[in-house]
Motif scaffolding. Sequence first.
Motif, PDB file in Angstrom:
ATOM      1  N   ASN A  48      -7.311 -25.551 -21.754  1.00  0.00           N
ATOM      2  CA  ASN A  48      -6.393 -24.958 -22.725  1.00  0.00           C
ATOM      3  C   ASN A  48      -6.507 -25.570 -24.109  1.00  0.00           C
ATOM      4  OD1 ASN A  48      -5.427 -23.345 -20.691  1.00  0.00           O
ATOM      5  ND2 ASN A  48      -3.689 -24.650 -20.244  1.00  0.00           N
ATOM      6  N   GLU A  49      -6.636 -24.684 -25.111  1.00  0.00           N
ATOM      7  CA  GLU A  49      -6.518 -25.134 -26.489  1.00  0.00           C
ATOM      8  C   GLU A  49      -5.033 -25.166 -26.826  1.00  0.00           C
ATOM      9  OE1 GLU A  49      -8.684 -22.326 -28.887  1.00  0.00           O
ATOM     10  OE2 GLU A  49      -7.201 -20.758 -28.636  1.00  0.00           O
ATOM     11  N   GLU A  50      -4.678 -25.947 -27.830  1.00  0.00           N
ATOM     12  CA  GLU A  50      -3.289 -26.010 -28.264  1.00  0.00           C
ATOM     13  C   GLU A  50      -3.206 -25.653 -29.741  1.00  0.00           C
ATOM     14  OE1 GLU A  50      -1.064 -29.229 -25.460  1.00  0.00           O
ATOM     15  OE2 GLU A  50      -2.304 -30.067 -27.056  1.00  0.00           O
ATOM     16  N   ILE A  51      -2.164 -24.919 -30.077  1.00  0.00           N
ATOM     17  CA  ILE A  51      -1.871 -24.556 -31.457  1.00  0.00           C
ATOM     18  C   ILE A  51      -0.526 -25.190 -31.773  1.00  0.00           C
ATOM     19  CG2 ILE A  51      -1.451 -22.689 -33.092  1.00  0.00           C
ATOM     20  CD1 ILE A  51      -3.149 -21.842 -29.865  1.00  0.00           C
ATOM     21  N   TYR A  52      -0.495 -26.009 -32.817  1.00  0.00           N
ATOM     22  CA  TYR A  52       0.721 -26.697 -33.230  1.00  0.00           C
ATOM     23  C   TYR A  52       1.193 -26.142 -34.561  1.00  0.00           C
ATOM     24  CZ  TYR A  52      -0.331 -30.297 -29.736  1.00  0.00           C
ATOM     25  OH  TYR A  52      -0.575 -30.974 -28.570  1.00  0.00           O
ATOM     26  N   GLY A  53       2.476 -25.854 -34.669  1.00  0.00           N
ATOM     27  CA  GLY A  53       3.095 -25.448 -35.921  1.00  0.00           C
ATOM     28  C   GLY A  53       4.191 -26.438 -36.263  1.00  0.00           C
ATOM     29  N   LEU A  76      -2.133 -26.174 -36.788  1.00  0.00           N
ATOM     30  CA  LEU A  76      -3.289 -26.922 -36.333  1.00  0.00           C
ATOM     31  C   LEU A  76      -3.724 -26.401 -34.970  1.00  0.00           C
ATOM     32  CD1 LEU A  76      -4.926 -29.630 -36.818  1.00  0.00           C
ATOM     33  CD2 LEU A  76      -3.044 -30.780 -35.638  1.00  0.00           C
ATOM     34  N   ARG A  77      -5.017 -26.124 -34.812  1.00  0.00           N
ATOM     35  CA  ARG A  77      -5.572 -25.740 -33.512  1.00  0.00           C
ATOM     36  C   ARG A  77      -6.455 -26.873 -33.021  1.00  0.00           C
ATOM     37  NH1 ARG A  77      -9.873 -25.302 -31.683  1.00  0.00           N
ATOM     38  NH2 ARG A  77     -11.194 -23.898 -30.645  1.00  0.00           N
ATOM     39  N   ILE A  78      -6.286 -27.239 -31.748  1.00  0.00           N
ATOM     40  CA  ILE A  78      -7.051 -28.344 -31.184  1.00  0.00           C
ATOM     41  C   ILE A  78      -7.774 -27.863 -29.930  1.00  0.00           C
ATOM     42  CG2 ILE A  78      -6.963 -30.697 -30.291  1.00  0.00           C
ATOM     43  CD1 ILE A  78      -4.365 -31.086 -31.845  1.00  0.00           C
ATOM     44  N   SER A  79      -9.082 -28.101 -29.880  1.00  0.00           N
ATOM     45  CA  SER A  79      -9.897 -27.740 -28.720  1.00  0.00           C
ATOM     46  C   SER A  79      -9.460 -28.538 -27.493  1.00  0.00           C
ATOM     47  CB  SER A  79     -11.372 -28.021 -29.002  1.00  0.00           C
ATOM     48  OG  SER A  79     -11.827 -27.219 -30.050  1.00  0.00           O
ATOM     49  N   PRO A  80      -9.694 -27.992 -26.300  1.00  0.00           N
ATOM     50  CA  PRO A  80      -9.247 -28.683 -25.086  1.00  0.00           C
ATOM     51  C   PRO A  80      -9.722 -30.128 -24.968  1.00  0.00           C
ATOM     52  CG  PRO A  80      -9.977 -26.470 -24.543  1.00  0.00           C
ATOM     53  CD  PRO A  80     -10.326 -26.706 -25.984  1.00  0.00           C
ATOM     54  N   ALA A  81     -10.989 -30.398 -25.218  1.00  0.00           N
ATOM     55  CA  ALA A  81     -11.555 -31.725 -24.962  1.00  0.00           C
ATOM     56  C   ALA A  81     -11.107 -32.793 -25.952  1.00  0.00           C
ATOM     57  CB  ALA A  81     -13.078 -31.642 -24.953  1.00  0.00           C
ATOM     58  N   ALA A  82     -10.576 -32.393 -27.092  1.00  0.00           N
ATOM     59  CA  ALA A  82     -10.173 -33.371 -28.111  1.00  0.00           C
ATOM     60  C   ALA A  82      -9.022 -34.230 -27.595  1.00  0.00           C
ATOM     61  CB  ALA A  82      -9.774 -32.663 -29.393  1.00  0.00           C
ATOM     62  N   LYS A  83      -9.112 -35.525 -27.821  1.00  0.00           N
ATOM     63  CA  LYS A  83      -8.043 -36.447 -27.446  1.00  0.00           C
ATOM     64  C   LYS A  83      -7.047 -36.505 -28.584  1.00  0.00           C
ATOM     65  CE  LYS A  83     -10.864 -38.953 -24.280  1.00  0.00           C
ATOM     66  NZ  LYS A  83     -11.574 -40.145 -23.916  1.00  0.00           N
TER      67      LYS A  83
END
Length: 117
Positions: A48-53, A76-83
């Motif tokens: 899962n990617e995450e989108i933060y507002g 901000l959008r963050i790819s699944p593998a990003a810590k």
Amino acid sequence: MANYAKTNIGNEGRVELHEKLSLTGAEISINQLPAGASVPFVHSHKNNEEIYGILSGKGKAVIDNETIELTAGDWLRISPAAKRQFFASDISGITYICIQVKENSLEHFTAEDAVIG
């Protein structure tokens, strides 16, 4: 059975909406960190990617050891593998929404997915 679900959230520190709204394609959470606080762990995801507002306040995210300053209005959008790990600033709390969806799962959106009438 209604074709919609509605809920109202108060001033809780974290609210997950998947159960409250019977979500089937996304997880959405509303998060509040007081000044000087942080999410107490670094995490990543499998799929899962995450989108933060950022809804209010200021803080920062540390993503793969890179510090990203955050303020109200940022997305901000963050790819699944990003810590990742999130922090409120020392002088201001931060309130943000996190939308979690399976990466590359969006097929149609807005007008392409609409049925008029």
